[in-house]
Design a protein around this motif. Structure first.
Motif, PDB file in Angstrom:
ATOM      1  N   SER A 346      66.006  67.100  43.398  1.00 48.10           N
ATOM      2  CA  SER A 346      65.434  66.740  42.088  1.00 48.10           C
ATOM      3  C   SER A 346      65.604  65.247  41.837  1.00 48.10           C
ATOM      4  O   SER A 346      66.652  64.669  42.162  1.00 48.10           O
ATOM      5  CB  SER A 346      66.172  67.472  40.973  1.00 48.10           C
ATOM      6  OG  SER A 346      65.987  68.832  41.113  1.00 48.10           O
ATOM      7  N   GLU A 347      64.625  64.681  41.189  1.00 44.70           N
ATOM      8  CA  GLU A 347      64.642  63.228  40.944  1.00 44.70           C
ATOM      9  C   GLU A 347      65.882  62.789  40.168  1.00 44.70           C
ATOM     10  O   GLU A 347      66.419  61.707  40.400  1.00 44.70           O
ATOM     11  CB  GLU A 347      63.377  62.858  40.148  1.00 44.70           C
ATOM     12  CG  GLU A 347      62.110  63.027  40.977  1.00 44.70           C
ATOM     13  CD  GLU A 347      60.892  63.310  40.125  1.00 44.70           C
ATOM     14  OE1 GLU A 347      60.840  64.380  39.482  1.00 44.70           O
ATOM     15  OE2 GLU A 347      59.992  62.460  40.088  1.00 44.70           O
ATOM     16  N   GLU A 348      66.359  63.658  39.281  1.00 43.52           N
ATOM     17  CA  GLU A 348      67.501  63.305  38.438  1.00 43.52           C
ATOM     18  C   GLU A 348      68.777  63.126  39.267  1.00 43.52           C
ATOM     19  O   GLU A 348      69.715  62.425  38.862  1.00 43.52           O
ATOM     20  CB  GLU A 348      67.722  64.385  37.368  1.00 43.52           C
ATOM     21  CG  GLU A 348      66.589  64.501  36.341  1.00 43.52           C
ATOM     22  CD  GLU A 348      65.330  65.208  36.866  1.00 43.52           C
ATOM     23  OE1 GLU A 348      65.344  65.729  38.006  1.00 43.52           O
ATOM     24  OE2 GLU A 348      64.332  65.231  36.120  1.00 43.52           O
ATOM     25  N   ILE A 349      68.831  63.748  40.438  1.00 46.98           N
ATOM     26  CA  ILE A 349      70.016  63.600  41.302  1.00 46.98           C
ATOM     27  C   ILE A 349      70.089  62.181  41.867  1.00 46.98           C
ATOM     28  O   ILE A 349      71.154  61.577  41.960  1.00 46.98           O
ATOM     29  CB  ILE A 349      69.998  64.680  42.414  1.00 46.98           C
ATOM     30  CG1 ILE A 349      70.146  66.055  41.750  1.00 46.98           C
ATOM     31  CG2 ILE A 349      71.079  64.423  43.467  1.00 46.98           C
ATOM     32  CD1 ILE A 349      70.152  67.240  42.697  1.00 46.98           C
ATOM     33  N   TYR A 350      68.939  61.634  42.201  1.00 46.45           N
ATOM     34  CA  TYR A 350      68.915  60.256  42.724  1.00 46.45           C
ATOM     35  C   TYR A 350      69.224  59.267  41.593  1.00 46.45           C
ATOM     36  O   TYR A 350      69.859  58.242  41.819  1.00 46.45           O
ATOM     37  CB  TYR A 350      67.546  59.936  43.339  1.00 46.45           C
ATOM     38  CG  TYR A 350      67.160  60.870  44.466  1.00 46.45           C
ATOM     39  CD1 TYR A 350      67.318  60.495  45.796  1.00 46.45           C
ATOM     40  CD2 TYR A 350      66.648  62.143  44.207  1.00 46.45           C
ATOM     41  CE1 TYR A 350      66.968  61.352  46.832  1.00 46.45           C
ATOM     42  CE2 TYR A 350      66.300  63.005  45.231  1.00 46.45           C
ATOM     43  CZ  TYR A 350      66.466  62.609  46.537  1.00 46.45           C
ATOM     44  OH  TYR A 350      66.121  63.472  47.559  1.00 46.45           O
ATOM     45  N   GLN A 351      68.750  59.607  40.380  1.00 45.13           N
ATOM     46  CA  GLN A 351      69.062  58.724  39.246  1.00 45.13           C
ATOM     47  C   GLN A 351      70.571  58.687  39.022  1.00 45.13           C
ATOM     48  O   GLN A 351      71.171  57.642  38.767  1.00 45.13           O
ATOM     49  CB  GLN A 351      68.368  59.225  37.974  1.00 45.13           C
ATOM     50  CG  GLN A 351      66.867  59.061  38.022  1.00 45.13           C
ATOM     51  CD  GLN A 351      66.142  59.875  36.945  1.00 45.13           C
ATOM     52  OE1 GLN A 351      66.771  60.517  36.100  1.00 45.13           O
ATOM     53  NE2 GLN A 351      64.822  59.853  36.972  1.00 45.13           N
ATOM     54  N   MET A 352      71.189  59.859  39.141  1.00 44.55           N
ATOM     55  CA  MET A 352      72.644  59.960  38.964  1.00 44.55           C
ATOM     56  C   MET A 352      73.358  59.209  40.098  1.00 44.55           C
ATOM     57  O   MET A 352      74.358  58.526  39.860  1.00 44.55           O
ATOM     58  CB  MET A 352      73.005  61.449  39.008  1.00 44.55           C
ATOM     59  CG  MET A 352      74.359  61.758  38.510  1.00 44.55           C
ATOM     60  SD  MET A 352      74.293  61.951  36.728  1.00 44.55           S
ATOM     61  CE  MET A 352      75.666  63.059  36.537  1.00 44.55           C
ATOM     62  N   ALA A 353      72.863  59.347  41.311  1.00 40.86           N
ATOM     63  CA  ALA A 353      73.490  58.661  42.459  1.00 40.86           C
ATOM     64  C   ALA A 353      73.349  57.141  42.301  1.00 40.86           C
ATOM     65  O   ALA A 353      74.276  56.392  42.631  1.00 40.86           O
ATOM     66  CB  ALA A 353      72.853  59.130  43.761  1.00 40.86           C
ATOM     67  N   ASP A 354      72.218  56.688  41.780  1.00 40.22           N
ATOM     68  CA  ASP A 354      72.052  55.255  41.493  1.00 40.22           C
ATOM     69  C   ASP A 354      73.118  54.807  40.485  1.00 40.22           C
ATOM     70  O   ASP A 354      73.756  53.781  40.641  1.00 40.22           O
ATOM     71  CB  ASP A 354      70.674  54.990  40.858  1.00 40.22           C
ATOM     72  CG  ASP A 354      69.556  54.842  41.892  1.00 40.22           C
ATOM     73  OD1 ASP A 354      69.855  54.695  43.089  1.00 40.22           O
ATOM     74  OD2 ASP A 354      68.381  54.885  41.474  1.00 40.22           O
ATOM     75  N   ARG A 355      73.274  55.621  39.450  1.00 40.99           N
ATOM     76  CA  ARG A 355      74.198  55.275  38.351  1.00 40.99           C
ATOM     77  C   ARG A 355      75.660  55.274  38.814  1.00 40.99           C
ATOM     78  O   ARG A 355      76.475  54.462  38.405  1.00 40.99           O
ATOM     79  CB  ARG A 355      73.974  56.285  37.226  1.00 40.99           C
ATOM     80  CG  ARG A 355      74.699  56.115  35.953  1.00 40.99           C
ATOM     81  CD  ARG A 355      74.190  54.973  35.087  1.00 40.99           C
ATOM     82  NE  ARG A 355      74.844  53.725  35.405  1.00 40.99           N
ATOM     83  CZ  ARG A 355      74.432  52.533  35.012  1.00 40.99           C
ATOM     84  NH1 ARG A 355      73.357  52.399  34.270  1.00 40.99           N
ATOM     85  NH2 ARG A 355      75.091  51.452  35.344  1.00 40.99           N
ATOM     86  N   GLU A 356      75.989  56.213  39.725  1.00 36.17           N
ATOM     87  CA  GLU A 356      77.389  56.400  40.143  1.00 36.17           C
ATOM     88  C   GLU A 356      77.716  55.668  41.443  1.00 36.17           C
ATOM     89  O   GLU A 356      78.855  55.712  41.899  1.00 36.17           O
ATOM     90  CB  GLU A 356      77.691  57.895  40.332  1.00 36.17           C
ATOM     91  CG  GLU A 356      77.559  58.728  39.060  1.00 36.17           C
ATOM     92  CD  GLU A 356      78.780  58.594  38.144  1.00 36.17           C
ATOM     93  OE1 GLU A 356      79.668  57.766  38.425  1.00 36.17           O
ATOM     94  OE2 GLU A 356      78.833  59.323  37.139  1.00 36.17           O
ATOM     95  N   GLY A 357      76.719  55.057  42.067  1.00 36.54           N
ATOM     96  CA  GLY A 357      76.987  54.306  43.301  1.00 36.54           C
ATOM     97  C   GLY A 357      77.233  55.168  44.526  1.00 36.54           C
ATOM     98  O   GLY A 357      78.074  54.847  45.368  1.00 36.54           O
ATOM     99  N   PHE A 358      76.492  56.273  44.643  1.00 35.12           N
ATOM    100  CA  PHE A 358      76.594  57.113  45.844  1.00 35.12           C
ATOM    101  C   PHE A 358      75.499  56.729  46.848  1.00 35.12           C
ATOM    102  O   PHE A 358      74.375  56.388  46.451  1.00 35.12           O
ATOM    103  CB  PHE A 358      76.451  58.597  45.483  1.00 35.12           C
ATOM    104  CG  PHE A 358      77.756  59.195  45.049  1.00 35.12           C
ATOM    105  CD1 PHE A 358      78.553  59.885  45.953  1.00 35.12           C
ATOM    106  CD2 PHE A 358      78.212  59.035  43.750  1.00 35.12           C
ATOM    107  CE1 PHE A 358      79.782  60.406  45.567  1.00 35.12           C
ATOM    108  CE2 PHE A 358      79.438  59.557  43.354  1.00 35.12           C
ATOM    109  CZ  PHE A 358      80.220  60.251  44.268  1.00 35.12           C
ATOM    110  N   LEU A 359      75.845  56.830  48.126  1.00 33.75           N
ATOM    111  CA  LEU A 359      74.880  56.540  49.192  1.00 33.75           C
ATOM    112  C   LEU A 359      74.223  57.845  49.614  1.00 33.75           C
ATOM    113  O   LEU A 359      74.927  58.834  49.859  1.00 33.75           O
ATOM    114  CB  LEU A 359      75.599  55.920  50.394  1.00 33.75           C
ATOM    115  CG  LEU A 359      76.498  54.711  50.080  1.00 33.75           C
ATOM    116  CD1 LEU A 359      77.313  54.317  51.308  1.00 33.75           C
ATOM    117  CD2 LEU A 359      75.648  53.526  49.607  1.00 33.75           C
TER     118      LEU A 359
END
Ligand code: CKX
Length: 609
Positions: A346-359
């Motif tokens: 889901s797109e929201e997972i990538y938004q969260m990863a952007d926000r939290e600094g996950f690769l």
């Protein structure tokens, strides 16, 4: 209309959620088309959207249903949108869908994990109810991503079931399906921002961001891009549909230390705003150099998981609460990365990863591209038993087309995310035939061409892809390995022998020149959360830790190992079978997101690494 931009309300755009209870009707008799279900469903059955349909019902014929599932809802569209383009946006319909609006077909889409739009502008009944019917199909075939088949189960004589179809996934996760992600109604200006692309380059203390804006519509407009920092201060501005923005000094996006700039794109005509869109974007570079993965020019080591979108009741359905819990657990355990095994999330997972600094290693749904002549698919894959060739035969041409489209749509959707550091273009495919090599080359070249940021490419390799087999791994910018030493290969008391074999394989990879970074994208043991045993046995929590100790020793002995993503973050649903106790139990967390013993081992290791 093909825009993949995430739907956002701005001064010029309207977004209305269509999520909620929809009517549903399962087409058991394959009569929906002939009976005109596109014009409305005779059904009292309501189902939540978004969600997988499978786990709501108490009768297996629904959970295991194979075929068309018809959904219906209604929406009133206000007259004040008359000068807009009106579209429906499906964040995903798994695995394919046909959309009918007021009875007319307005869109169809193949592939169940990326968004698509249905332009309904010409068919809207203003200020009235408009009927939306969606026919979703969940069947798998030799040309679908993911790959699999549908079989017919013979029924005993006297049974009233005329024909029962059953899905045979070519992969080890449950074939959840339906309208699994949000559905939205959009109103956009007639001339609008269709796409936005950024490419970053470091420049001393600053960064240069090359951008491109794609515009839809015929009006002549001026384009403006403004960049704001997290404090809301404007730090750059440029005019034109393409150009370069200089941000100096820049605060780079970093692993577990994210920083996001707000890019605002404006289309204007004589000073009047025509369209506006914004995106939060992290500025960073990613490249492979020798045996290193460099983020902003500095080596990174990946710690984390292969995951699934999978949870109780809603299956693979968008579940923001589960997303939040997963990120909190990943932070607690000291992880910094994950792979979107085995499909775009889901797109929201990538938004969260952007926000939290996950690769994120972003994977296309090319899974099940492997045939074994004997044994269960996953058992064979773990042991190095030679699979039969896959990339030959009449289904390959449609598969190739679907695969190329899936890579294009994935990159189009995710290209601006700082978190996405690599593309995984297959999971555990056949790699030894010449046909495989030709197929791989085309897919890898397409990914390189389509990605403006030219991210590293890879594919997750199972055991039959070995250093001696140079059929396909040479296309990878870095290697990603799925290895089950101590589980499918020499588990239990034989674990010492597993370590010996593991090291032999690693020595062989190390002897290859030039060397590339290697990331373990799978290793693990099924572990039943209730089982404790001293001394350990396979399936016990103690054994999962023992296997982790062994793998960690091996990883730490080879300089070119640049990451470890254990299989899996959490227990997940699969098809039933003798090797699966109501799902795959290789989770470090249970399906309810509680820790097994291994979680504490990993927390200690990853916090110290
Ligand atoms: N890899 C040897 C793909 C995953 C499976 C995993 C498993 C296999 C192992 C292949 O989707 O779940 O068997 O646990």
């Amino acid at each position: 209309m093909e825009s993949m931009l995430y739907p956002k309300m701005t001064a010029t755009r309207r977004v209305v959620s269509l999520d909620g209870m929809w009517k549903v009707k399962f087409d058991f008799e394959e009569e929906g088309a002939a009976k005109g279900w596109k014009d409305g469903l005779e059904s009292d059955d309501l189902i939540p959207v978004p969600a997988s349909f499978n786990d709501f019902y108490t009768d297996k014929k629904y959970r295991e249903f194979a075929g068309d599932i018809w959904y219906e809802t209604e929406v009133v569209i206000p007259e004040e949108w008359k000068d807009k383009e009106v579209a429906l946006r499906f964040a995903a319909a798994t695995h394919r869908a046909v959309v009918y609006f007021n009875g007319a077909e307005v869109a169809s889409h193949e592939g169940g994990f990326v968004p698509f739009l249905a332009d309904v502008t010409e068919r809207v009944r203003w200020n009235e109810k408009n009927r939306i019917v969606v026919k979703v199909n969940n069947e798998l075939s030799k040309s679908s991503l993911p790959n699999g088949s549908v079989i017919e189960i013979p029924q005993p004589e006297g049974s009233d079931a005329r024909k029962v179809k059953m899905i045979r996934p070519g992969f080890d996760f449950f074939n959840y399906a339906g309208l699994q992600r949000p559905v939205r109604l959009l109103a956009l200006p007639k001339t609008s921002i269709d796409d936005f692309t950024v490419v970053h380059e470091l420049d001393g203390e600053g960064a240069r961001v090359s951008y491109q804006v794609a515009i839809r519509g015929s009006e002549k407009v001026e384009t403006k891009v403004l960049v704001y920092d997290e404090a809301g201060k404007q730090v750059a501005e440029a005019n034109g549909a393409e150009g370069v923005l200089s941000i100096n000094p820049v605060r780079l996006w970093n692993v577990r230390d994210a920083y996001l700039y707000r890019f605002v794109i404006r289309l204007e005509q004589d000073g009047q705003l025509i369209d506006e869109y914004e995106e939060e974007i992290g500025i960073r570079t990613i490249e492979i150099k020798g045996i290193d993965i460099l983020l902003n020019g500095k080596p990174v080591y990946l710690k984390g998981f292969g995951k699934h979108e999978d949870s109780d009741i809603v299956g693979r359905g968008y579940a923001p609460g589960v997303i939040k819990r997963d990120f909190e657990l990943m932070k607690w355990i000291g992880a910094n990365s994950f792979r979107t095994s085995h499909y775009p999330y889901s797109e929201e997972i990538y938004q969260m990863a952007d926000r939290e600094g996950f690769l994120v290693i972003d994977e296309v749904a090319a899974v099940g591209f492997l045939h074994f002549s004997s044994m269960a698919m996953f058992m064979g894959a773990g042991t190095g038993i030679k699979p039969t060739s896959f990339f030959e035969g009449p289904e390959i041409e449609p598969l190739r087309k679907n695969h190329l489209a899936a890579v294009r749509e994935l990159i189009q959707r995710d290209k601006n995310h700082a978190c996405v550091i690599a593309w995984s273009l297959f999971n555990e495919p056949e790699t030894f035939s010449e046909a495989a090599s030709r197929y791989f080359r085309e897919i890898f070249e397409a990914a390189r061409e389509l990605d403006p940021q030219k991210r590293p490419r890879t594919f997750a390799m199972e055991k039959s892809c070995s250093p001696e087999n140079v059929g396909c791994h040479q296309y990878c910018d870095f290697l990603t390995m799925n290895r089950y030493y101590g589980w499918y290969i020499k588990g239990g008391y034989e674990i010492a022998a597993a370590e010996v074999e593991f090291r032999q394989e690693m020595d062989a990879w190390g002897a290859l020149t030039p060397q590339r970074p290697m990331v373990f994208t799978e290793y693990g043991t099924d572990t039943y959360p209730s089982e404790h045993k001293l001394p350990s046995v396979m399936w016990s929590q103690e054994y999962q830790v023992e296997m982790l100790e062994m793998c960690s020793r091996v990883f730490d002995s080879y300089e070119f190992v640049k990451g470890e993503q254990i299989w899996n973050f959490a227990d997940f649903q699969t098809v039933e079978g003798t090797g699966r106790v109501n799902g795959n139990k290789k989770g470090v967390f249970t399906r309810q997101r509680q820790p097994k013993e291994s979680a504490f081992f990993l927390k200690k290791r990853w916090e110290e690494l």
